[in-house]
Structures are given as C-alpha cells and as structure tokens.
Scaffold this motif. Structure first.
Motif, short mmCIF file in Angstrom:
data_model
loop_
_atom_site.label_atom_id
_atom_site.label_comp_id
_atom_site.label_asym_id
_atom_site.label_seq_id
_atom_site.Cartn_x
_atom_site.Cartn_y
_atom_site.Cartn_z
N LEU A 53 -23.70 -30.70 24.26
CA LEU A 53 -22.71 -31.07 23.26
C LEU A 53 -22.53 -29.89 22.32
O LEU A 53 -23.47 -29.48 21.65
CB LEU A 53 -23.16 -32.31 22.49
N CYS A 54 -21.34 -29.34 22.31
CA CYS A 54 -21.08 -28.11 21.57
C CYS A 54 -19.91 -28.32 20.62
O CYS A 54 -18.80 -28.67 21.06
CB CYS A 54 -20.78 -26.98 22.56
N GLY A 55 -20.14 -28.11 19.33
CA GLY A 55 -19.07 -28.26 18.35
C GLY A 55 -19.46 -27.64 17.03
O GLY A 55 -20.63 -27.66 16.64
N GLY A 56 -18.48 -27.11 16.34
CA GLY A 56 -18.74 -26.49 15.04
C GLY A 56 -19.16 -27.50 14.00
O GLY A 56 -19.14 -28.72 14.22
N ALA A 57 -19.53 -27.00 12.83
CA ALA A 57 -19.92 -27.87 11.73
C ALA A 57 -18.77 -28.79 11.35
O ALA A 57 -17.60 -28.40 11.37
CB ALA A 57 -20.35 -27.02 10.52
N ARG A 58 -19.12 -30.04 11.03
CA ARG A 58 -18.14 -31.05 10.61
C ARG A 58 -17.10 -31.29 11.69
O ARG A 58 -15.92 -31.46 11.41
CB ARG A 58 -17.45 -30.63 9.30
N SER A 59 -17.53 -31.34 12.94
CA SER A 59 -16.59 -31.54 14.06
C SER A 59 -16.78 -32.89 14.73
O SER A 59 -16.32 -33.09 15.85
CB SER A 59 -16.77 -30.43 15.09
N LEU A 60 -17.49 -33.83 14.08
CA LEU A 60 -17.73 -35.17 14.60
C LEU A 60 -18.75 -35.19 15.74
O LEU A 60 -18.73 -36.11 16.56
CB LEU A 60 -16.42 -35.84 15.05
#
Length: 543
Positions: A53-60
C-alpha cells in the motif's frame, strides 16, 4: 486474458470491469479490503500474498488499513488471524481497539503508555532454550536482525558483532536456561573488559561445544591483545554498544523484563484465541528502538515457523515500516505466505523501501500479489504507476483524412455526371465512403504521469497480477463515512474531539459519544481490560 494483436496493436491496457472483478473473486466478503467499485460495492483480495500500500501523507491510506483491522473479513479456513500491527504513529491501535467485537485479545507493546493504553511486557528471547536443537541458528538469525548488515564498508564490524552476540546468547542460554534482552545487554556491557564477571563469562564461551562458538573466546583475547581499544576491536564494540543502547531507556527495559504478559509460543497453540499485538513505540524514537522492534517480529516469526500450517495464520500490518533498516522485511514478502503470515507494507513511496535494505524497492513490489497506489505526490512515483498501468490503443476520428475522403468521393460522383465511367465512379465513391468512417489508431498511456499525479483524492489504482486481468480503479471512501463500519472503531486520538467518534448513519454523518464503563465480568481477564477493568464502545453500538 486474450489479446487481439491486430485490434490492440499498440497495447491493450484498460481497467477491470465488473465481470473481471467478479471472476477474480473480489466480491467474496473474505480477505483484505482493497477499495469500492463505482457502484459502491466493497472489494476484497482473498489470497495469502503480500500487500503493498503506497500513498503520500494524508492520502486516505488509513481508510484502507482500518478495514483490515476492524471489518472482520480477514479470515480463512482457520478462522480469524492473529494481527501484528506496527503502529509508530500510535493512531491505528487506538482507533481499532474494539477488537472485542471480533473476539480478539489485545496485547500492546506500549513502553511510553501512549494514549492511555495498557503496556504489556514481552520477551523476544523466549525461544532460546538449552534443549533446542536450533539454538545456534536461531541465535544467529536473531543477531543478524539485531545488528543488520547496512553498509558494505562496515561488513566486517557488523559481521563480527553478530558473531559475538550469537556466542553470548548461546552461552547465556546454556548457563541460565533463558535469555531476556536486559540481561543480555548487561552481559554485553562488560564486553572485552577485565572484570571477574566478564572473564568468567568469556571462559564459559570457550567451554561451549562446537568450534563456531568457543572460538569466539580466542578471538576476543586476540583482538584485546592486538588492538586494545582501537582499530577493528573498537569498531566491533561500537556496533554492539549501539545496538543495545535502547535498553538504557528505563521504559524500554521495563517493557522487556519479567513478569511477561505475552508468549509468542502461545500464539501458535490450537486453543489460542485470535490476538492483536500492537507495537506502539513513538515514531521519533523508532530508529533508536529499531533493534527491539525487529526482535519482537523475529521472535514471532520463529514461533510461527515452528508451526507453519497447524497454527492460526497471522496478518502483519507494517505501517510506516521504512523508518529504519530491516533486511528481514524484504524476505517476508517472498517466504512468509508459505508458513501462514500475510504481510502488508504501508509506505509513502516505493523508494522508501530501500531504507529497509538496498534493492528492496525492486524485490518487495515484485513479491507482492496486491499493489494499491493512491495519493501519489512525486513525478518519479507517478511515472512508475503510469508504466505499470501500461499503454492502450486509442482509436479516433482523423477529421482531416475523413474530409479528404469525402472530397474525393464527391469528385468521383461529379466526374461520372460529366461523362466519366459510372462503374469506376461507383467503386471509387464506395471506397471513399469507407474511408470517411475509418478511425486512426495510436498508442497512449492509460494514465500519463501527470494524470496519475492529479487523480482525484479517494481513488486508487489496484493491481493483482495473475488474479485480476486488468488493474482496478477503486474508490476509497473515508472509513468514518462507511455505514457498515459504524460502531466498529473508536475516535482518532489526533483528529476526534475527546470522548466522541464520527460515524455514518442513515441520517448522515453524526458524532456519537464514546461510553467508558466497567467491563463485563467475563471480559475482565482479557489483557486489554485486565489492568483497568474498564472498556469503551460507541454509544448505541455496545458489543
């Protein structure tokens, strides 16, 4: 998947439709949540393969992680798994603490007693026993994770330090019958000295059976005589001292000292209820305390490895994992599913994985059966996602060519009217009429890097190679806006008003009070309620 090379001459990339998702089993309510489809149906990945699971900060990202912990669909033929949650933000554990709804006992490695949660004591060295035939390999495996290889230039110092720690563990185990990290740290504090206690221990090392262990005593004497406190000997001692520095912290030391609340071996027994083990060390201390965190997971891995298919499976949610070196984490993606551990890596970019081990950003994604990308913020990451989505064949109307075809058809009809061959004109008109309907084909990225960067918040690209024919463009609603999860979680310690939680109801979003009261008598001996005797739940949703 069948590819029509003529029709899709430039590529066949696209997004999975309902039929593809249904064939892949995404609508079976079993497995790890991966997102909702456009019609609002939740989808799940039921395989045992690892998840990225890869996502930037504050990306849900939390709205993907939280359902894993609270929705109850992570189960298989063995039933509910044990959870291991790396929670360096001290957030997921608090929100997901209503594990009583799933019948889970909760143990918190919480040396700072964050968020008012209990603090349970654990012994990562419990598997070291004198009678174990695997004492030496387990000690070596532990040492390699306690002092990981991080820099080729320091390979000699790290390797020798690992060997010394291995010899110390084996000797301490055979002398006393057990090992705790504080006792081991105290023993290693005298390393290389001339105190009576250390020289006695060094003699015990020299008496161990097997040359791999007892030769360490001779090596110690040689290094002490040759280098004193300088050169290679100083580098080796520095590696060992640095690795045991977390035990200097009184809170850490207490959390690793008896009496112990959790047995990793107990987790592999048939009658053990499902448990959640949460590692809640503060993020700012994570790099310092990394050896202890790695040791806890090493102990859990060794215990599970001894009972690969007979014990309850485990789900490891490694949130913000890439804040310290951890070479073992790379191999988890490739080998852990084989003995009942499903690993989920949660990072802000795939490049962060190289912090675990050089090259892990290539190995881990290659080994994960589920990839979820959302909230991409960098061009580098967006380019990787764009390339993974692939290229498609775009058919479009070339208006200039179609206008030329219409003009040529009109000219052929005019020539026939002016005395030309009517049969030839008819053939030409028919040909030009077909050309006016012809579409030109070209190659195009399914999503270009800039389109990936500007993807709407709450949308994710989900890949399941070998299971789902094409990537899935999923919708990720905030977990607090899902009616099916109402009452399954408590308030976020950083974003909710104390004593309240936001839930979705049939009348829209509402803030409900969190009730805290004496726990029912039959729950008082559960580890999460044992200290205080009290429990909390959402008003109107009593478990």
């Amino acid at each position: 998947m069948t590819i029509d090379l003529e029709a899709d001459r430039f590529g066949s990339a696209g997004f999975a439709d309902y039929a593809m998702r249904r064939r892949a089993g995404l609508y079976r309510r079993q497995g790890a949540y991966v997102g909702h489809d456009a019609a609002g149906r939740p989808c799940y990945a039921g395989s045992q393969s690892a998840i990225l699971l890869c996502g930037g900060a504050r990306s849900l990202k939390g709205s993907v992680v939280m359902p894993w912990l609270v929705d109850g669909y992570l189960r298989d033929s063995y039933g509910l798994p044990h959870f291991f949650a790396l929670d360096l933000k001290r957030q997921d554990t608090v929100v997901a603490s209503l594990q009583v709804r799933q019948g889970r006992h909760c143990f918190y490695y919480n040396p700072r007693r964050a968020a008012g949660m209990p603090s349970h004591r654990m012994n990562p060295g419990e598997h070291f026993t004198p009678a174990s035939p695997e004492l030496v390999p387990h000690a070596l495996f532990f040492s390699q994770n306690w002092i990981p290889n991080t820099d080729p230039r320091a390979a000699y110092f790290e390797g020798m330090a690992q060997k010394l720690v291995t010899a110390a563990i084996v000797t301490e185990t055979r002398k006393t019958g057990f090992v705790t990290l504080p006792a081991l740290a105290d023993r290693m504090a005298g390393l290389g000295g001339l105190s009576e206690a250390w020289l006695s221990f060094e003699h015990a090392i020299s008496c161990q059976p097997g040359p791999q262990i007892n030769e360490v005593a001779g090596m110690l004497q040689e290094l002490r005589a040759k280098d004193g406190d300088s050169g290679g000997w100083a580098g080796i001692k520095n590696e060992i001292a640095r690795s045991f520095s977390p035990i200097m912290d009184a809170q850490i030391r207490a959390s690793l000292s008896p009496p112990f609340d959790l047995s990793f071996q107990r987790l592999t027994e048939d009658d053990c209820p499902p448990c959640m083990i949460s590692i809640m060390e503060d993020l700012e201390f994570a790099e310092t305390t990394a050896p202890v965190i790695r040791a806890i997971f090493t102990a859990a891995l060794i215990a599970k490895r001894r009972a690969p298919m007979t014990a309850r499976p485990q789900f490891w949610c490694l949130n913000e994992i890439a804040h310290f070196p951890w070479p073992m984490a790379e191999s988890l993606a490739t080998i852990s599913a084989g003995f009942g551990i499903r690993t989920a890596y949660v990072v802000q970019s795939t490049r962060q994985l190289d912090n675990l081990k050089k090259g892990a950003s290539t190995v881990i994604p290659q080994s994960c059966g589920v990839h979820i990308y959302l909230g991409t913020r960098s061009v580098e990451q967006a380019t990787l996602v764009s390339r993974q989505l692939g290229r498609t064949t775009l058919a479009y109307d070339d208006t200039a060519a179609q206008e030329r075809a219409r003009a040529a058809g009109s000219k052929a009809m005019l020539d026939a009217m002016m005395g030309g061959d009517p049969f030839a004109a008819a053939v030409e008109v028919a040909h030009q009429d077909r050309l006016t309907q012809h579409k030109t084909k070209m190659a195009r990225d399914l999503r270009s890097p800039d389109e990936v960067l500007n993807t709407d918040m709450g949308q994710a690209y989900v890949f399941m190679p070998g299971v789902l024919e094409k990537p899935f463009l999923a919708r990720i609603p905030p977990y607090w806006q899902r009616r099916d999860l109402a009452g399954a979680y408590l308030g976020d310690p950083f974003h909710s008003k104390p004593g309240t939680v936001e839930i979705a109801t049939r009348w829209g979003q509402r803030h409900r009070a969190v009730v805290t009261e004496s726990a029912p008598q039959h729950l008082r001996d559960w580890p999460q309620y044992r200290d205080s005797g009290r429990w909390s739940y959402v008003k109107g949703y009593r478990p």
